[in-house]
Design an enzyme around this catalytic site. Structure first.
Site, PDB file in Angstrom:
ATOM      1  N   GLU A  49       0.855  -1.183   0.000  1.00 29.22           N
ATOM      2  CA  GLU A  49       0.000   0.000   0.000  1.00 29.22           C
ATOM      3  C   GLU A  49       0.887   1.228   0.000  1.00 29.22           C
ATOM      4  OE1 GLU A  49      -2.582   0.520   3.446  1.00 29.22           O
ATOM      5  OE2 GLU A  49      -3.754   1.976   2.311  1.00 29.22           O
ATOM      6  N   CYS A 283      -6.606   1.364   2.935  1.00 30.58           N
ATOM      7  CA  CYS A 283      -7.410   2.592   2.902  1.00 30.58           C
ATOM      8  C   CYS A 283      -7.129   3.392   1.640  1.00 30.58           C
ATOM      9  CB  CYS A 283      -7.108   3.446   4.124  1.00 30.58           C
ATOM     10  SG  CYS A 283      -7.479   2.611   5.659  1.00 30.58           S
ATOM     11  N   ASN A 404     -12.179  -2.460   0.604  1.00 29.13           N
ATOM     12  CA  ASN A 404     -11.254  -2.664   1.728  1.00 29.13           C
ATOM     13  C   ASN A 404     -11.958  -2.306   3.022  1.00 29.13           C
ATOM     14  OD1 ASN A 404      -8.532  -2.857   3.093  1.00 29.13           O
ATOM     15  ND2 ASN A 404      -9.037  -0.728   3.539  1.00 29.13           N
ATOM     16  N   GLU A 405     -11.930  -3.210   3.966  1.00 26.89           N
ATOM     17  CA  GLU A 405     -12.468  -2.958   5.314  1.00 26.89           C
ATOM     18  C   GLU A 405     -13.864  -2.354   5.268  1.00 26.89           C
ATOM     19  OE1 GLU A 405      -9.556  -0.849   7.637  1.00 26.89           O
ATOM     20  OE2 GLU A 405      -8.348  -2.639   7.874  1.00 26.89           O
TER      21      GLU A 405
HETATM   22  O1  AHR Z   1      -2.220  -1.235   6.868  1.00 34.74           O
HETATM   23  C1  AHR Z   1      -2.573   0.063   7.175  1.00 34.74           C
HETATM   24  C2  AHR Z   1      -4.073   0.269   7.122  1.00 34.74           C
HETATM   25  O2  AHR Z   1      -4.723  -0.525   8.045  1.00 34.74           O
HETATM   26  C3  AHR Z   1      -4.729  -0.101   5.830  1.00 34.74           C
HETATM   27  O3  AHR Z   1      -4.714   0.923   4.941  1.00 34.74           O
HETATM   28  C4  AHR Z   1      -6.141  -0.386   6.219  1.00 34.74           C
HETATM   29  O4  AHR Z   1      -6.743  -1.297   5.365  1.00 34.74           O
HETATM   30  C5  AHR Z   1      -6.044  -0.797   7.651  1.00 34.74           C
HETATM   31  O5  AHR Z   1      -6.913  -0.116   8.452  1.00 34.74           O
END
Ligand code: AHR
Length: 843
Positions: A49, A283, A404-405
């Site tokens: 990321e 994120c 994501n999440e």
């Molecule tokens: O790994 C860091 C963050 O943690 C990522 O962006 C997110 O998916 C999680 O909350």
């Protein structure tokens, strides 16, 4: 394990640890007769990321920071108000209300990472402009109006790189930049300079005249090594020059690819032998709000035409490590590609904005196009573009993660629509469902209909894995889906990552491996950190412009990837339980959660003596409030606002404490928080032990250690306006909590098991592999027993250990904690070192 064994084992430690004549040591029994779950080759992957300059200033080898002069640009659809980035105020998709979330957007000046130097009488005026841009996608350029050219000086634009431009003697660097000029008289000189200004490489260009953009390229060879250099572009003579897209790459990138990756970092990631790479987030995938989310399509093609992405991590990604480069890297290291698609929802815990359902067909199509780009035939529209960009054969795309999440009805409806379209056209692509932040959401899995993998994220505190060794064992096995632990790490109560984290990480990995019938993919997070700009506390690989090293957990991940057997063997450990001699020691604190409260009659007793009893009559000496205002007056220590806030007493080493006090809630949503153990200054809220009284919206009481709840919560509430008697007794690691004289909790904060093991068979080599974690502060002598076969007499060993739990690798000592090769005599009990992770292999 019965507690009786503790004193017995304590005795054993009086003898040499590998002794055979002393009391019976513990044992590890491996059962060859009942092979367990098969361990899929997909189990260990990585997650990339763009956070903490993982890509730009990290894996992506570009050396010029803010190469396109876009870093101060306000991201699309947002505004900046008083230094805060404000997304459009539209309804939140989960709450239905407008979120007031903002994030800092500090003023870094018009051209961060650049400076303008005029010396020797030169005079120049610089401005950031958008007139006649090089590319609409990157609209800004630097305009320099040079009105006087000093004979002995220069007018120059200087880039500091990513906290330095690191060059090595004899290495070649590819420079590329664009200018427009108006009456510029002199040449343009590019120099790589040392921190002392010494010129290490130089290239001179005749300025190309004309109002259109002109490109310049050259290769510079460094005359000496410099870890913290800079790049200067100097303009001779007077005139006006517009400068844009200044790029410098080492010629020696990973696999020598142009627009490629930093060799050391790409190699370190490759050495983890990842089965897959998850990209681009996290994120990052969700954007600051909708309208800012990354788009794989704009991350393709000429790098100077990519608009980049501004993410919640607070800086622009150039997207130079774009979709094509990601797929290429996967292919280069033999990993499958996992693309994380936006669902048109931004982060639920941030702006919570969403695209309307009328955008769904376009969202679906965009994802189908992404797949077509990766694996479609060259006769297809996107497959043809892939071929145009140099890769006619398909890339190894295998997974599509949908969001994501995220969770909830809107997410699920998006998931279902995207998954159905993907499965209809590309049944071979595995689709991945999100389940929010932590834990298994079986309802989501049921309602999602078609799920190949469900992604659970798992950031935990120190020791959590030890206390939850059976975590995945407890998961229901249901047909239809497998688990992907897409983000996991021990990151609470471990500083910036220390060996204590590594021990917990090891146990967590054993838990996944042991449950490989369920957990078929996993990826640690985050992977990369430029130490000059960490957006996250605990990361795996650290680097600056010149150097890199892996934390001990990096070596653990590599160890486990290198020693992943094909099938598990049931493994039973009979070993001592407690970490004898360890006890909670530290200082105290008080807190509130969206609540105003007051405290009085505080007394701390340690070892039978009163060590602290403030009267709070005129102030609170030695206390430091955090994120809240506390007032000590007339015997009462008070926090008047309904806030989340803390106050900590100065560091102490109190152990075996009894803390007693009275507390009264003034107003607000919850009750009281009493910290009975914290260390360090300032204390990290993640490293404390706290009794949370009337927490969780005033529904229950619980003890929290390193952010995790320990033991079962007890239902209860706190009434406003009434004084409560609070007492906490912490002896060793046993904690008892009393409210108004009634015992509420009796909890052992120590792990109940401290030695963990898992065996397996490597079918290719015919070897048995045994991994053992000894999370005790003492060595653990253990005999190896085999059911259904002969016990080996010797094994090869690789041991990762550190006597000091706070120790870590660093730039100064990058290999302080790395696996050490050895061998074990198994004819007698083998002494597993204190705080160690050992892999044994035998044929
Ligand atoms: O790994 C860091 C963050 O943690 C990522 O962006 C997110 O998916 C999680 O909350």
């Amino acid at each position: 394990m019965p507690r009786l064994i503790i004193p017995l084992f304590g005795l054993l430690l009086l003898f040499p640890v590998a002794a055979t004549g002393g009391p019976e040591p513990g044992s590890i029994t491996l059962d060859l007769t009942r092979p367990g779950a098969r361990i899929p080759s997909s189990l260990y992957g990585v997650f990339f990321e763009e956070i903490s300059h993982a890509g730009d200033g990290g894996l992506y080898a570009e050396m010029v920071q803010n190469r396109g002069f876009e870093e101060s640009r306000v991201p699309p659809v947002c505004r900046v108000v008083n230094g805060e980035l404000v997304p459009p105020r539209t309804e939140h998709y989960a709450t239905g209300r407008v979120s007031n979330w903002t994030m800092p957007f500090p003023d870094k000046g018009p051209w961060p990472s650049w400076s303008i130097e005029t010396t020797g009488g030169s005079v120049a005026k610089a401005s950031l402009v958008t007139e006649s841009p090089l590319s609409e996608a990157q609209p800004h350029s630097l305009k320099l109006e040079i009105t006087k050219a000093g004979a002995a000086g220069r007018a120059a634009a200087i880039n500091e790189g990513y906290w330095g431009i690191a060059v090595r003697k004899g290495e070649r660097y590819r420079l590329r930049f664009f200018t427009r000029t108006q009456g510029l008289a002199g040449p343009i000189t590019a120099t790589i300079e040392g921190s002392d200004g010494a010129v290490l490489a130089r290239s001179t260009f005749k300025a190309k005249a004309g109002s259109g953009w002109r490109e310049y390229r050259s290769t510079l060879t460094a005359s000496s090594t410099e870890p913290k250099g800079r790049l200067a572009l100097s303009f001779g003579g007077t005139g006006t020059v517009w400068l844009d897209f200044v790029s410098l790459f080492p010629e020696r990138t990973f696999k020598r690819r142009e627009n490629g990756l930093r060799e050391d970092l790409a190699r370190m990631v490759a050495d983890l032998k990842p089965a897959f790479i998850r990209w681009p987030g996290g994120c990052f995938t969700e954007g600051v709000c909708v309208g800012t989310e990354p788009d794989w399509k704009t991350s393709l093609g000429p790098v100077e035409q990519r608009p980049g992405t501004y993410s919640v991590w607070g800086y622009w990604s150039t997207d130079g490590f774009g979709y094509h480069e990601f797929l290429q890297y996967c292919e280069d290291i033999g990993a499958a590609a996992m693309y994380v698609a936006s669902t048109g929802l931004s982060c639920e815990f941030r702006s919570g904005t969403y695209r309307p359902d009328s955008d769904l067909p376009a969202i679906i199509q965009n994802n189908l196009d992404a797949i077509e780009y990766a694996i479609g035939p060259t006769s297809s529209r996107w497959g043809a573009l892939r071929a145009k960009y140099g890769h006619p054969t398909p890339f190894p795309l295998k997974y599509l993660e949908i969001g994501n999440e995220q969770h909830g009805p809107l997410y699920l409806s998006r998931y279902r629509a995207i998954a159905a379209a993907v499965k209809a056209k590309y049944p071979q692509i595995q689709v991945i469902l999100n389940m929010g932040i932590i834990g298994l959401d079986r309802r989501a899995i049921r309602e999602a209909a078609s799920v190949d993998l469900a992604d659970e994220h798992s950031y935990r505190g120190a020791g959590w894995a030890l206390r939850n060794w059976d975590y995945f064992d407890r998961y229901p096995r249901e047909p239809g889906y497998k688990l992907y632990v897409g983000e996991w790490a021990t990151n609470g109560g471990v500083g910036r990552g220390n060996f204590n984290a590594t021990l917990s990480d090891a146990v967590y990995m054993l838990g996944m491996e042991r449950n490989a019938d369920l957990v078929s993919l996993s990826s640690y997070a985050p992977l990369l950190e430029n130490v000059n700009r960490a957006d996250w506390n605990v990361n795996l690989i650290h680097y600056d412009a010149a150097r890199s090293y892996g934390r001990a957990s990096y070596h653990l991940l590599k160890l486990f990837a290198d020693n992943r057997p094909d099938v598990n063997l049931p493994t039973h450990v009979s070993a001592p339980t407690s970490q004898s001699g360890e006890r909670l020691a530290g200082s105290i604190g008080l807190g509130t959660w969206n609540t105003a409260a007051e405290y009085r009659d505080l007394r701390v007793e340690s070892g039978g003596k009163t060590v602290y009893a403030p009267d709070f009559s005129h102030g609170a000496e030695g206390w430091t409030p955090r994120e809240s205002e506390w007032e000590a007056k007339a015997g009462v220590y008070r926090q008047k606002e309904e806030r989340v806030g803390w106050t900590y007493f100065r560091p102490e080493t109190w152990s075996d404490v009894t803390i007693s006090l009275k507390a009264r809630k003034l107003s607000g949503r919850e009750g009281f928080m009493v910290v009975f153990h914290h260390q360090g200054e300032p204390p990290d809220p993640e490293t404390t032990a706290t009794w949370n009284i009337g927490g969780w919206n005033n529904t229950q009481h619980a003890i929290q250690l390193n952010g995790d709840m320990i033991g079962a919560p007890v239902p209860g509430r706190i009434d406003t306006g009434r004084w409560y008697d609070i007492r906490i007794e912490a002896r060793g690691q046993r904690v008892r909590c009393f409210l108004d004289g009634k015992q509420i909790h009796d909890v052992d904060l120590g792990p109940s098991q401290t030695v963990f093991a898992l065996g397996g068979r490597d079918e290719k080599s015919g070897e048995t592999v045994l991994k053992v974690v000894n999370a005790r502060a003492q060595a653990a002598p253990l005999a190896l027993r085999i059911t259904g076969g002969a016990a080996p007499s010797r094994a090869e060993t690789l041991t990762l250990s550190s006597p000091d739990l706070n120790a870590e690798n660093s730039f100064a000592e990058p290999e302080r904690i790395v696996p050490v090769r050895g061998s074990a005599d198994l004819t007698r009990s083998y002494s597993f070192p204190a705080n160690s992770i050992t892999v044994l292999r035998w044929r």
